[in-house]
Design a protein around this motif. Structure first.
Motif, short mmCIF file in Angstrom:
data_model
loop_
_atom_site.label_atom_id
_atom_site.label_comp_id
_atom_site.label_asym_id
_atom_site.label_seq_id
_atom_site.Cartn_x
_atom_site.Cartn_y
_atom_site.Cartn_z
N ASP A 86 46.24 43.73 73.68
CA ASP A 86 45.32 44.86 73.74
C ASP A 86 45.02 45.18 75.20
N PRO A 87 44.42 46.34 75.47
CA PRO A 87 44.17 46.73 76.88
C PRO A 87 43.29 45.75 77.64
N HIS A 88 42.43 45.03 76.94
CA HIS A 88 41.53 44.08 77.59
C HIS A 88 41.85 42.70 77.04
N ILE A 89 42.67 41.96 77.76
CA ILE A 89 43.17 40.67 77.27
C ILE A 89 42.13 39.59 77.52
N ASP A 90 41.33 39.29 76.51
CA ASP A 90 40.31 38.27 76.65
C ASP A 90 40.43 37.18 75.59
N GLN A 91 41.42 37.32 74.68
CA GLN A 91 41.65 36.30 73.66
C GLN A 91 43.06 36.47 73.12
N SER A 92 43.54 35.42 72.43
CA SER A 92 44.88 35.45 71.85
C SER A 92 44.78 35.70 70.35
N ILE A 93 45.35 36.80 69.89
CA ILE A 93 45.35 37.14 68.47
C ILE A 93 46.80 37.27 68.02
N VAL A 94 47.14 36.61 66.91
CA VAL A 94 48.50 36.66 66.40
C VAL A 94 48.49 37.10 64.94
N PHE A 95 49.63 37.67 64.51
CA PHE A 95 49.80 37.98 63.10
C PHE A 95 50.82 37.01 62.54
N ASP A 96 50.39 36.24 61.51
CA ASP A 96 51.21 35.21 60.88
C ASP A 96 51.98 35.84 59.72
N THR A 97 53.33 35.96 59.86
CA THR A 97 54.12 36.61 58.81
C THR A 97 54.30 35.73 57.57
N SER A 98 54.10 34.42 57.70
CA SER A 98 54.23 33.55 56.53
C SER A 98 53.03 33.68 55.61
N GLU A 99 51.84 33.90 56.19
CA GLU A 99 50.63 34.06 55.39
C GLU A 99 50.12 35.50 55.37
N MET A 100 50.80 36.37 56.16
CA MET A 100 50.45 37.79 56.25
C MET A 100 48.96 37.99 56.56
N ASN A 101 48.50 37.30 57.60
CA ASN A 101 47.12 37.48 58.03
C ASN A 101 47.01 37.29 59.54
N TRP A 102 45.82 37.63 60.07
CA TRP A 102 45.56 37.53 61.51
C TRP A 102 44.95 36.18 61.83
N LYS A 103 45.26 35.67 63.03
CA LYS A 103 44.71 34.40 63.47
C LYS A 103 44.29 34.50 64.93
#
Length: 412
Positions: A86-103
């Motif tokens: 994102d434009p303001h990188i202050d945390q790591s967010i990933v999308f898990d394709t095995s569980e189809m959710n955000w982490k």
């Protein structure tokens, strides 16, 4: 009455079979020896590894075991995670394709402590993400474990940097994983390559690329030629293919017949292929006319390079996936987003940033007032819009993403 007796007999038979099976197969994981326990746990989805330490003391020891990491390295493939930017990188967010959710993942400590706090991800390979600092240095991180390190400083880059690509080798007990970071710089047609090899922990000597014999561009870009495209803000701008900061050096690298080839977009929007083995480069024919408004990006899936194009025509928007076939020297369409989905982009003047892994391709679509994330499975031509990622009750808007395999054993 007879039916009731049959029902009782069936239930009794099932109960007896269940008891016999329990006697044959019934055991607890605690009865396994350490080596077998580690092999069993290594097949669990990576997201479960975060919870190993909270189960028991024995599983805590597994999480930090060197032999457990070796067992994990022998798993041939893990479902990809997409590291969102994102434009303001202050945390790591990933999308898990095995569980189809955000982490949410812990942000690497070295990046938090680095004085150049505006480090941005620029490439990924295997289980690693590469960041570039404002001073031009590189930091490689394992997003799952948070372990990272700063690479030796490369020689001063006095020339224009076109592409940053990362390539990871397979790992095994006998052959630990390693990776290469490839930089393409120079002014057309004088391009040069610089490679960092993690197995040697050093930058190799820079070498020049020659233009492939018989390959001439349709027209050499000049200072007077105006080339139109869509910026990340949705405005039509000219002359320079500026993208979102993390995708400014958008490129992919593949291995074809044992030869490493890196692809990137030139300033004029053409695809440039650099063969590192033969030390030459070529430019592919243009997909769309010079003055045609569109957004374009490169993506690697299944070991092949594809070009994704978002364009508008006849009062509708289309998003199509193309592949260049060397034999015919022509582009052929591989897939297309259903018009019911792509029409939503019409009039938005959106920019696309794409990333792939295996059969999956993630497309981030952004404009000044619009944001969407679509996951495409090229194997079955299935397109799915991902749910919004909400943080503190507010939907996040990501500019781009990088794919990686979540591997606890990946070494930086």
């Amino acid at each position: 009455m007879e039916q009731d007796q049959n029902l009782v007999l069936k239930k009794s038979r099932k109960r007896k079979m269940s008891e016999e099976n329990h006697e044959i197969f019934g055991f607890s994981l605690g009865e396994l020896n350490q080596d077998l326990l580690e092999r069993v746990l290594s097949w669990l989805p990576t997201s479960t590894f975060f919870r190993l330490r909270s189960v028991c003391k024995r599983w805590t020891s597994v999480a930090s075991s060197a032999t457990f990491q070796i067992a994990c390295s022998e798993i041939p493939r893990r479902d990809p995670w997409f590291f969102m930017v994102d434009p303001h990188i202050d945390q790591s967010i990933v999308f898990d394709t095995s569980e189809m959710n955000w982490k949410n993942l812990n942000y690497p400590t070295l990046l938090q402590q680095n004085p150049n706090s505006k480090s941005i991800p620029v490439a990924s390979a295997g289980g690693l993400i590469c960041y570039r600092t404002v001073s031009g240095d590189f930091i490689v991180s394992n997003p799952v474990t948070g372990v990272c390190r700063e690479l030796p400083s490369a020689a001063c880059q006095s020339q224009t940097l076109h592409a940053i690509a990362m390539h990871s080798s397979s790992s095994s007990k006998e052959n630990p994983s390693s990776y290469k970071l490839v930089l393409v710089s120079g002014e057309f047609p004088y391009l040069s390559i610089r490679v960092y090899d993690s197995s040697k922990n050093q930058w190799e000597d820079e070498f020049a690329l020659s233009r492939k014999t018989g390959n001439l561009p349709e027209s050499e870009p000049s200072g007077d030629e105006t080339v139109y495209f869509l910026s990340k803000a949705g405005d039509v701008v000219a002359t320079n293919m500026e993208r979102s900061p993390s995708k400014q050096y958008s490129s992919v690298i593949t291995v074809q017949n044992g030869e490493e080839v890196i692809y990137f977009l030139s300033y004029s929007g053409t695809v440039v292929a650099c063969n590192l083995t033969q030390r030459c480069f070529s430019e592919y024919p243009r997909l769309l006319p010079v003055f045609f408004e569109y957004s374009i990006d490169l993506v690697e899936c299944r070991g092949d390079t594809f070009v994704v194009v978002l364009s508008e025509f006849l009062e509708s928007a289309s998003l199509r996936v193309w592949k260049f076939f060397e034999g015919e020297r022509s582009w052929q369409q591989i897939a297309a987003m259903p018009l019911a989905m792509s029409h939503e982009f019409y009039g938005k003047k959106a920019d696309i940033n794409c990333v792939g892994c295996g059969d999956l391709m993630l497309i981030c679509v952004n404009s000044g007032d619009f944001s969407s994330y679509v996951l495409c499975n090229l194997a079955v031509n299935e397109w799915v819009e991902l749910p919004k990622c909400c943080v503190s009750g507010k939907a996040k808007e990501f500019m781009s993403a990088f794919s990686f395999e979540p591997r606890v054993e990946a070494c930086v």
